[in-house]
Design a protein around this motif. Structure first.
Motif, PDB file in Angstrom:
ATOM      1  N   LEU A   1     -22.634 -40.202 -10.484  1.00 42.29           N
ATOM      2  CA  LEU A   1     -22.615 -39.104 -11.441  1.00 42.29           C
ATOM      3  C   LEU A   1     -22.490 -37.788 -10.697  1.00 42.29           C
ATOM      4  CD1 LEU A   1     -25.450 -40.204 -13.923  1.00 42.29           C
ATOM      5  CD2 LEU A   1     -22.971 -40.528 -14.144  1.00 42.29           C
ATOM      6  N   ASP A   2     -21.608 -36.939 -11.178  1.00 44.76           N
ATOM      7  CA  ASP A   2     -21.377 -35.638 -10.538  1.00 44.76           C
ATOM      8  C   ASP A   2     -22.460 -34.665 -10.993  1.00 44.76           C
ATOM      9  OD1 ASP A   2     -20.487 -33.298  -9.466  1.00 44.76           O
ATOM     10  OD2 ASP A   2     -18.492 -33.372 -10.367  1.00 44.76           O
ATOM     11  N   MET A   3     -23.489 -34.480 -10.160  1.00 41.81           N
ATOM     12  CA  MET A   3     -24.609 -33.607 -10.507  1.00 41.81           C
ATOM     13  C   MET A   3     -24.199 -32.140 -10.494  1.00 41.81           C
ATOM     14  SD  MET A   3     -26.741 -35.997 -10.974  1.00 41.81           S
ATOM     15  CE  MET A   3     -28.344 -35.236 -11.174  1.00 41.81           C
ATOM     16  N   GLY A   4     -23.047 -31.842  -9.925  1.00 39.51           N
ATOM     17  CA  GLY A   4     -22.546 -30.474  -9.938  1.00 39.51           C
ATOM     18  C   GLY A   4     -22.176 -29.990 -11.323  1.00 39.51           C
ATOM     19  N   GLN A   5     -22.179 -30.891 -12.302  1.00 41.53           N
ATOM     20  CA  GLN A   5     -21.919 -30.498 -13.678  1.00 41.53           C
ATOM     21  C   GLN A   5     -23.160 -29.915 -14.352  1.00 41.53           C
ATOM     22  OE1 GLN A   5     -19.509 -33.618 -15.871  1.00 41.53           O
ATOM     23  NE2 GLN A   5     -19.724 -34.679 -13.917  1.00 41.53           N
ATOM     24  N   ILE A   6     -24.322 -30.085 -13.733  1.00 46.45           N
ATOM     25  CA  ILE A   6     -25.553 -29.504 -14.257  1.00 46.45           C
ATOM     26  C   ILE A   6     -25.591 -28.033 -13.849  1.00 46.45           C
ATOM     27  CG2 ILE A   6     -28.069 -29.606 -14.196  1.00 46.45           C
ATOM     28  CD1 ILE A   6     -27.810 -32.571 -13.488  1.00 46.45           C
ATOM     29  N   PRO A   7     -25.695 -27.099 -14.801  1.00 44.66           N
ATOM     30  CA  PRO A   7     -25.589 -25.666 -14.474  1.00 44.66           C
ATOM     31  C   PRO A   7     -26.533 -25.207 -13.358  1.00 44.66           C
ATOM     32  CG  PRO A   7     -25.492 -25.975 -16.849  1.00 44.66           C
ATOM     33  CD  PRO A   7     -25.801 -27.321 -16.261  1.00 44.66           C
ATOM     34  N   SER A   8     -27.795 -25.640 -13.389  1.00 44.35           N
ATOM     35  CA  SER A   8     -28.741 -25.171 -12.375  1.00 44.35           C
ATOM     36  C   SER A   8     -28.384 -25.677 -10.986  1.00 44.35           C
ATOM     37  CB  SER A   8     -30.164 -25.628 -12.737  1.00 44.35           C
ATOM     38  OG  SER A   8     -30.239 -27.046 -12.815  1.00 44.35           O
ATOM     39  N   VAL A   9     -27.781 -26.866 -10.914  1.00 43.87           N
ATOM     40  CA  VAL A   9     -27.332 -27.398  -9.633  1.00 43.87           C
ATOM     41  C   VAL A   9     -26.048 -26.701  -9.196  1.00 43.87           C
ATOM     42  CG1 VAL A   9     -26.567 -29.474  -8.407  1.00 43.87           C
ATOM     43  CG2 VAL A   9     -28.422 -29.629 -10.087  1.00 43.87           C
ATOM     44  N   ALA A  10     -25.143 -26.516 -10.128  1.00 40.47           N
ATOM     45  CA  ALA A  10     -23.856 -25.871  -9.813  1.00 40.47           C
ATOM     46  C   ALA A  10     -24.053 -24.471  -9.238  1.00 40.47           C
ATOM     47  CB  ALA A  10     -22.995 -25.817 -11.073  1.00 40.47           C
ATOM     48  N   VAL A  11     -25.047 -23.739  -9.746  1.00 41.04           N
ATOM     49  CA  VAL A  11     -25.303 -22.380  -9.263  1.00 41.04           C
ATOM     50  C   VAL A  11     -25.723 -22.385  -7.798  1.00 41.04           C
ATOM     51  CG1 VAL A  11     -26.882 -20.427  -9.490  1.00 41.04           C
ATOM     52  CG2 VAL A  11     -25.844 -21.418 -11.528  1.00 41.04           C
ATOM     53  N   ALA A  12     -26.472 -23.433  -7.381  1.00 39.26           N
ATOM     54  CA  ALA A  12     -27.012 -23.473  -6.019  1.00 39.26           C
ATOM     55  C   ALA A  12     -26.074 -24.131  -5.015  1.00 39.26           C
ATOM     56  CB  ALA A  12     -28.349 -24.208  -6.024  1.00 39.26           C
ATOM     57  N   LEU A  13     -25.124 -24.932  -5.471  1.00 37.66           N
ATOM     58  CA  LEU A  13     -24.251 -25.656  -4.542  1.00 37.66           C
ATOM     59  C   LEU A  13     -23.461 -24.746  -3.591  1.00 37.66           C
ATOM     60  CD1 LEU A  13     -22.843 -28.697  -6.577  1.00 37.66           C
ATOM     61  CD2 LEU A  13     -24.491 -28.712  -4.698  1.00 37.66           C
ATOM     62  N   PRO A  14     -22.993 -23.575  -4.029  1.00 39.95           N
ATOM     63  CA  PRO A  14     -22.297 -22.700  -3.066  1.00 39.95           C
ATOM     64  C   PRO A  14     -23.170 -22.313  -1.871  1.00 39.95           C
ATOM     65  CG  PRO A  14     -21.785 -22.033  -5.302  1.00 39.95           C
ATOM     66  CD  PRO A  14     -22.862 -23.063  -5.409  1.00 39.95           C
ATOM     67  N   LYS A  15     -24.461 -22.142  -2.101  1.00 34.83           N
ATOM     68  CA  LYS A  15     -25.376 -21.848  -0.994  1.00 34.83           C
ATOM     69  C   LYS A  15     -25.439 -23.023  -0.025  1.00 34.83           C
ATOM     70  CE  LYS A  15     -27.727 -17.888  -2.125  1.00 34.83           C
ATOM     71  NZ  LYS A  15     -28.082 -16.758  -1.242  1.00 34.83           N
ATOM     72  N   LEU A  16     -25.528 -24.238  -0.577  1.00 41.80           N
ATOM     73  CA  LEU A  16     -25.576 -25.432   0.267  1.00 41.80           C
ATOM     74  C   LEU A  16     -24.278 -25.585   1.048  1.00 41.80           C
ATOM     75  CD1 LEU A  16     -27.015 -27.987   1.197  1.00 41.80           C
ATOM     76  CD2 LEU A  16     -26.189 -29.144  -0.858  1.00 41.80           C
ATOM     77  N   LYS A  17     -23.179 -25.268   0.407  1.00 47.18           N
ATOM     78  CA  LYS A  17     -21.884 -25.345   1.077  1.00 47.18           C
ATOM     79  C   LYS A  17     -21.827 -24.385   2.259  1.00 47.18           C
ATOM     80  CE  LYS A  17     -18.102 -25.557  -1.447  1.00 47.18           C
ATOM     81  NZ  LYS A  17     -16.897 -25.159  -2.248  1.00 47.18           N
ATOM     82  N   ARG A  18     -22.317 -23.170   2.073  1.00 51.65           N
ATOM     83  CA  ARG A  18     -22.312 -22.203   3.165  1.00 51.65           C
ATOM     84  C   ARG A  18     -23.292 -22.614   4.265  1.00 51.65           C
ATOM     85  NH1 ARG A  18     -21.602 -18.708  -1.211  1.00 51.65           N
ATOM     86  NH2 ARG A  18     -23.789 -18.060  -1.345  1.00 51.65           N
ATOM     87  N   PHE A  19     -24.427 -23.186   3.874  1.00 49.11           N
ATOM     88  CA  PHE A  19     -25.397 -23.651   4.876  1.00 49.11           C
ATOM     89  C   PHE A  19     -24.770 -24.711   5.778  1.00 49.11           C
ATOM     90  CE2 PHE A  19     -28.647 -26.776   6.106  1.00 49.11           C
ATOM     91  CZ  PHE A  19     -29.493 -25.979   6.853  1.00 49.11           C
ATOM     92  N   LEU A  20     -23.955 -25.590   5.192  1.00 40.39           N
ATOM     93  CA  LEU A  20     -23.315 -26.657   5.962  1.00 40.39           C
ATOM     94  C   LEU A  20     -21.979 -26.222   6.567  1.00 40.39           C
ATOM     95  CD1 LEU A  20     -24.042 -29.699   3.604  1.00 40.39           C
ATOM     96  CD2 LEU A  20     -25.207 -29.081   5.724  1.00 40.39           C
ATOM     97  N   GLU A  21     -21.625 -24.964   6.380  1.00 38.46           N
ATOM     98  CA  GLU A  21     -20.402 -24.392   6.948  1.00 38.46           C
ATOM     99  C   GLU A  21     -19.165 -25.165   6.498  1.00 38.46           C
ATOM    100  OE1 GLU A  21     -21.054 -24.257  11.157  1.00 38.46           O
ATOM    101  OE2 GLU A  21     -22.473 -22.592  11.028  1.00 38.46           O
ATOM    102  N   ILE A  22     -19.110 -25.418   5.208  1.00 39.88           N
ATOM    103  CA  ILE A  22     -17.950 -26.060   4.591  1.00 39.88           C
ATOM    104  C   ILE A  22     -17.069 -24.969   3.987  1.00 39.88           C
ATOM    105  CG2 ILE A  22     -17.252 -27.557   2.668  1.00 39.88           C
ATOM    106  CD1 ILE A  22     -19.781 -29.188   3.229  1.00 39.88           C
ATOM    107  N   PRO A  23     -15.758 -25.046   4.172  1.00 37.17           N
ATOM    108  CA  PRO A  23     -14.873 -23.997   3.661  1.00 37.17           C
ATOM    109  C   PRO A  23     -15.115 -23.701   2.185  1.00 37.17           C
ATOM    110  CG  PRO A  23     -13.649 -25.497   5.064  1.00 37.17           C
ATOM    111  CD  PRO A  23     -15.024 -26.089   4.908  1.00 37.17           C
ATOM    112  N   GLU A  24     -15.076 -22.429   1.849  1.00 38.03           N
ATOM    113  CA  GLU A  24     -15.419 -21.991   0.498  1.00 38.03           C
ATOM    114  C   GLU A  24     -14.563 -22.652  -0.577  1.00 38.03           C
ATOM    115  OE1 GLU A  24     -15.648 -17.817  -2.084  1.00 38.03           O
ATOM    116  OE2 GLU A  24     -15.176 -17.787   0.057  1.00 38.03           O
ATOM    117  N   LYS A  25     -13.294 -22.871  -0.287  1.00 36.85           N
ATOM    118  CA  LYS A  25     -12.389 -23.406  -1.312  1.00 36.85           C
ATOM    119  C   LYS A  25     -12.384 -24.938  -1.364  1.00 36.85           C
ATOM    120  CE  LYS A  25      -9.276 -19.410  -1.330  1.00 36.85           C
ATOM    121  NZ  LYS A  25      -7.874 -18.963  -1.177  1.00 36.85           N
TER     122      LYS A  25
END
Length: 457
Positions: A223-247
């Protein structure tokens, strides 16, 4: 101008000055309250108010004395004492920080809540899971398990979701003064590093679309938990923490019954396990067991600068003591005898597990769980980099079979629970729990060769 201001203040009576002082203090208090109320830390605490945290704190860990020489029993040395479970770990989010437990519920697919989430990203049109192999910083993502209790409000959204997992990690963005102030009000340290918390429901309420992704050359889904609004809002932070390209597309996935795959390599006999082994997001088999004696033995082989070797690098579920180094590699079956004096309910069953193969290691044990960085030994003169450790040592001393050509040595054993114990526990109306202090009784021994059995059920 300053002189005029002072003269004007002198002209005010005491009551007026007191009024302005109280008003300013009140406005500041309201500002501080708003910062605290709307901060990530406070929001997380409020969302967890009807749940209880499960797991041991670092200070109460059963592994605090893991480096003690009393656990270093050399290979082939006879022992008369019992083999016991020293500690139990689950890893709710694959490749992130572990949770240590004093007791865990054993299921057909392994321990409850173990590897039930995975982080994935899309590359060249295909979704693949992410691990410490490429993102060692995942070791620094702390994981918490929060579950409902008897006094929980049944209308709470996270109670309806059967609890949640909380991911905590350093805020990758430069903190502004409001974050600094929030951390100060919570910790008393103005220079404390701000954290990000992601609250992920265990059983999300509402429909979520599944996503297919790849784990170790096999396709599964979640299940794609990124569809949950509260999770989706925080995922960009996790992406930057792991140094994954923004796009680059990126999300968190939840294992479901539809995610389970039948094991097709290193099969346990059906006469023992009853039905084919299945697993979700674990690498191969449902349960992994390892011995502190074996880790001590490997540690003595490492360069001095890489000693002592932290056992938690190997991410086992069960850690045992009392057996000589590498003795577990000859086990074919064992059962777990419940310790005496249990105070919490559990089935009066000694669960048996079939041991199917050695654990072939990859580069992940090279990640220092305390720093989130790959370790290496001291580089020789004229070289900038040393050799990765402990994998270099494992390849040299622990390549004791050739079943898996890609293995960077072997340490630990993969296991499969046997069905008959689940049936007996169900008849008793209790869970099949395993606890720290339980004894290991070895039922059968033999020779293991990785990949010696195929998909021949």
């Amino acid at each position: 101008m300053l002189l005029q201001l002072v003269q004007s203040l002198q002209g005010l009576n005491a009551a007026t000055v007191l009024y302005f002082g109280i008003t300013a203090a009140l406005l500041l208090s309201l500002g501080f309250a708003a910062i605290v109320q709307n901060g990530n830390t406070s929001k997380t605490r409020r969302s967890l108010r009807n749940l209880r945290r499960f797991g041991l704190s670092t200070g109460n860990s059963n592994m605090t004395d893991q480096y003690s020489p009393k656990y270093a029993i050399p290979e082939d040395i006879p022992t008369n004492g019992p083999i016991r479970i020293k500690s139990i770990y689950i890893h709710p989010v694959k490749s992130c920080g572990p949770i240590e437990l004093n007791r865990a519920l054993l299921t057909k697919t392994g321990f409850m809540y173990d590897r039930c989430f995975a982080i994935a990203a899309e590359t060249d049109g295909k979704w693949r899971f992410i691990s410490q192999r490429t993102k060692p910083g995942m070791a620094l993502i702390e994981t918490e398990l929060w579950l409902p209790h008897e006094g929980s409000d049944s209308s709470d959204v996270l109670v309806k979701a059967a609890g949640c997992v909380v991911l905590r990690f350093r805020d990758p963005d430069v903190p502004d003064w409001t974050k600094r102030l929030e951390m100060f009000l919570h910790t008393g340290d103005f220079f404390a590093t701000p954290e990000v918390s992601i609250v992920v429901p265990l059983q999300p309420v509402g429909e979520l679309k599944p996503k297919t992704f790849n784990i170790h050359r096999r396709d599964t889904n979640g299940l794609d938990m990124g569809q949950i609004p509260s999770v989706a809002v925080a995922l960009p932070k996790l992406k930057r923490f792991l140094e994954i390209p923004e796009k680059q597309p990126f999300t968190l996935l939840r294992c479901t019954p539809e995610s389970l795959l039948r094991t097709d390599l290193n099969l346990a006999p059906l006469d023992y396990i009853g039905s084919p082994a299945v697993h979700g997001y674990t690498d191969q088999q449902p349960v992994n067991i390892n011995s502190l004696s074996s880790v001590h033995a490997v540690s003595t082989l490492l360069p001095k600068e890489n000693q002592p070797l932290n056992a938690l690098r190997f991410r086992a579920n069960l850690w045992v003591t009392g057996a000589p180094a590498y003795a577990e590699e000859s086990w074919k079956r064992y059962r777990i005898l419940p310790k005496s004096g249990n105070t919490e309910p559990r089935a009066d069953v000694a669960p048996a597990l079939s041991v199917v193969c050695r654990t072939s290691r990859c580069t992940m044990p090279n990640v220092n769980p305390d720093t989130g960085r790959f370790d290496a030994d001291m580089p020789p003169p004229g070289k900038k980099k040393g050799k990765p450790q402990p994998s270099t040592t494992l390849v040299e001393y622990r390549t004791i079979e050739t079943g898996n050509k890609a293995a960077l040595g072997y340490l630990g054993m993969h296991c499969v629970p046997e069905d008959r114990d689940f049936r007996e526990a169900e008849e008793q109306g209790e869970g099949l729990y395993v606890e720290v202090g339980d004894e290991i009784e070895v039922l059968e021994t033999g020779v293991h060769v990785f990949g010696s059995t195929g998909n021949d059920y």
